[in-house]
Design a protein around this motif. Structure first.
Motif, PDB file in Angstrom:
ATOM      1  N   GLU A  33       0.800  -1.223   0.000  1.00 59.41           N
ATOM      2  CA  GLU A  33       0.000   0.000   0.000  1.00 59.41           C
ATOM      3  C   GLU A  33       0.836   1.278   0.000  1.00 59.41           C
ATOM      4  O   GLU A  33       0.496   2.244  -0.684  1.00 59.41           O
ATOM      5  N   ARG A  34       1.940   1.273   0.777  1.00 60.36           N
ATOM      6  CA  ARG A  34       2.653   2.524   1.034  1.00 60.36           C
ATOM      7  C   ARG A  34       4.108   2.542   0.586  1.00 60.36           C
ATOM      8  O   ARG A  34       4.731   3.606   0.577  1.00 60.36           O
ATOM      9  N   GLY A  35       4.670   1.380   0.257  1.00 59.39           N
ATOM     10  CA  GLY A  35       6.091   1.339  -0.053  1.00 59.39           C
ATOM     11  C   GLY A  35       6.929   1.242   1.212  1.00 59.39           C
ATOM     12  O   GLY A  35       6.410   1.319   2.338  1.00 59.39           O
ATOM     13  N   TYR A  36       8.236   1.111   1.033  1.00 58.21           N
ATOM     14  CA  TYR A  36       9.126   0.861   2.169  1.00 58.21           C
ATOM     15  C   TYR A  36       9.192   2.054   3.116  1.00 58.21           C
ATOM     16  O   TYR A  36       9.092   1.900   4.339  1.00 58.21           O
TER      17      TYR A  36
ATOM     18  N   ARG B  58       5.463  -3.969  -7.802  1.00 59.66           N
ATOM     19  CA  ARG B  58       5.477  -2.609  -7.256  1.00 59.66           C
ATOM     20  C   ARG B  58       6.738  -2.325  -6.455  1.00 59.66           C
ATOM     21  O   ARG B  58       7.144  -1.170  -6.314  1.00 59.66           O
ATOM     22  N   LEU B  59       7.362  -3.371  -5.953  1.00 60.96           N
ATOM     23  CA  LEU B  59       8.600  -3.166  -5.201  1.00 60.96           C
ATOM     24  C   LEU B  59       9.721  -2.659  -6.094  1.00 60.96           C
ATOM     25  O   LEU B  59      10.655  -2.004  -5.621  1.00 60.96           O
ATOM     26  N   THR B  60       9.649  -2.942  -7.401  1.00 55.66           N
ATOM     27  CA  THR B  60      10.689  -2.470  -8.311  1.00 55.66           C
ATOM     28  C   THR B  60      10.649  -0.951  -8.463  1.00 55.66           C
ATOM     29  O   THR B  60      11.612  -0.345  -8.919  1.00 55.66           O
ATOM     30  N   GLN B  61       9.523  -0.346  -8.092  1.00 50.30           N
ATOM     31  CA  GLN B  61       9.378   1.105  -8.173  1.00 50.30           C
ATOM     32  C   GLN B  61       9.755   1.790  -6.863  1.00 50.30           C
ATOM     33  O   GLN B  61       9.644   2.999  -6.744  1.00 50.30           O
ATOM     34  N   ASP B  62      10.179   0.987  -5.903  1.00 55.44           N
ATOM     35  CA  ASP B  62      10.551   1.522  -4.593  1.00 55.44           C
ATOM     36  C   ASP B  62      12.069   1.668  -4.533  1.00 55.44           C
ATOM     37  O   ASP B  62      12.793   0.670  -4.456  1.00 55.44           O
TER      38      ASP B  62
ATOM     39  N   VAL C 157      13.956  -0.196  -1.684  1.00 52.39           N
ATOM     40  CA  VAL C 157      14.053  -1.650  -1.846  1.00 52.39           C
ATOM     41  C   VAL C 157      15.109  -1.980  -2.890  1.00 52.39           C
ATOM     42  O   VAL C 157      15.954  -2.858  -2.696  1.00 52.39           O
ATOM     43  N   MET C 158      15.072  -1.281  -4.014  1.00 51.64           N
ATOM     44  CA  MET C 158      16.008  -1.569  -5.101  1.00 51.64           C
ATOM     45  C   MET C 158      17.453  -1.231  -4.724  1.00 51.64           C
ATOM     46  O   MET C 158      18.395  -1.821  -5.262  1.00 51.64           O
TER      47      MET C 158
ATOM     48  N   VAL D 142      13.048 -10.105  -5.191  1.00 54.28           N
ATOM     49  CA  VAL D 142      12.325  -9.535  -6.325  1.00 54.28           C
ATOM     50  C   VAL D 142      12.967  -9.993  -7.631  1.00 54.28           C
ATOM     51  O   VAL D 142      12.296 -10.487  -8.541  1.00 54.28           O
ATOM     52  N   ASP D 143      14.297  -9.823  -7.726  1.00 54.46           N
ATOM     53  CA  ASP D 143      15.021 -10.253  -8.925  1.00 54.46           C
ATOM     54  C   ASP D 143      14.843 -11.752  -9.165  1.00 54.46           C
ATOM     55  O   ASP D 143      14.604 -12.195 -10.297  1.00 54.46           O
ATOM     56  N   GLU D 144      14.975 -12.536  -8.092  1.00 56.13           N
ATOM     57  CA  GLU D 144      14.859 -13.991  -8.221  1.00 56.13           C
ATOM     58  C   GLU D 144      13.474 -14.405  -8.707  1.00 56.13           C
ATOM     59  O   GLU D 144      13.341 -15.344  -9.510  1.00 56.13           O
TER      60      GLU D 144
END
Length: 203
Positions: free
Chosen positions: A29-32, A109-113, A116-117, A126-128
């Motif tokens: 919902e909110r990102g990291y 959506r985590l790829t846009q954080d 996280v990246m 995420v990559d895996e």
């Protein structure tokens, strides 16, 4: 699983389980950055300091949450891609599976954080997951080509990458439009492209 959920067996979810599930929801919902320890504790209905009793801190808890989200997604996709039918049937089952389209992909959506990246440990699941997804789709398409369901001109690896890109892009378009119709249209389009490679005898 929300804080109020009672797992099988009737026992109340443990504090660590509630913390992980609450973190999963908040990351989606909110990102990291928006997932503060205070917000996690409030949603998990956990006492102050309980996070540090079970986890070394927010990054450790976030990693547990991301791993679970990725694992559940892989299990669901594997169930569909390992199911019955032709390669096109199985890829179609994956593309048409029930989703909360407007909320977006919990892994994608985590790829846009950026937080996280920027963290190798948080980024790894995420990559895996996307590596696994592309490879598994390519395997299914290759099986279809070997069985004569798809023609020899279809490139399994390139097509698998396109399928993943269409799904993730479809989420973005749907969220931008405020309607799942854009996602459905993208999925219909990529399925039609794959169907165009169906071997003559299987059309």
């Amino acid at each position: 699983m929300t804080p109020e959920t009672t797992p099988p067996g009737g026992a109340t979810a443990s504090t660590s389980e509630r913390l992980i599930e609450s973190t999963r929801e908040l990351l989606w919902e909110r990102g990291y950055v928006g997932t503060s320890p205070k917000a996690i504790l409030r949603r998990a209905n956990a006492g102050q300091g309980s996070m540090y009793h079970h986890f070394s801190g927010k990054p450790d808890l976030a990693l547990a949450a991301i791993r679970r989200t990725a694992g559940e997604m892989r299990a669901e996709v594997a169930r569909l891609l390992d199911g019955p039918g032709t390669a096109l049937d199985r890829v179609g089952a994956y593309l048409r599976r029930e989703r909360d389209t407007l909320k977006g992909c919990p892994v994608g959506r985590l790829t846009q954080d950026p937080d996280v990246m920027a963290d190798p440990a948080l980024r790894a699941p995420v990559d895996e997951t996307f590596d696994w997804l592309r490879n598994r789709l390519a395997e299914v398409l290759a099986e279809g080509r070997e069985r004569g369901e798809l023609d020899a001109e279809l490139d399994p690896a390139v097509t698998a990458a396109s399928v993943v890109a269409v799904v993730q892009g479809g989420y973005v378009l749907a969220r931008a439009a405020g309607s799942p119709a854009a996602f459905d249209q993208a999925v219909t389009g990529v399925l039609a492209l794959i169907a165009g490679h169906a071997a003559t005898g299987s059309r």
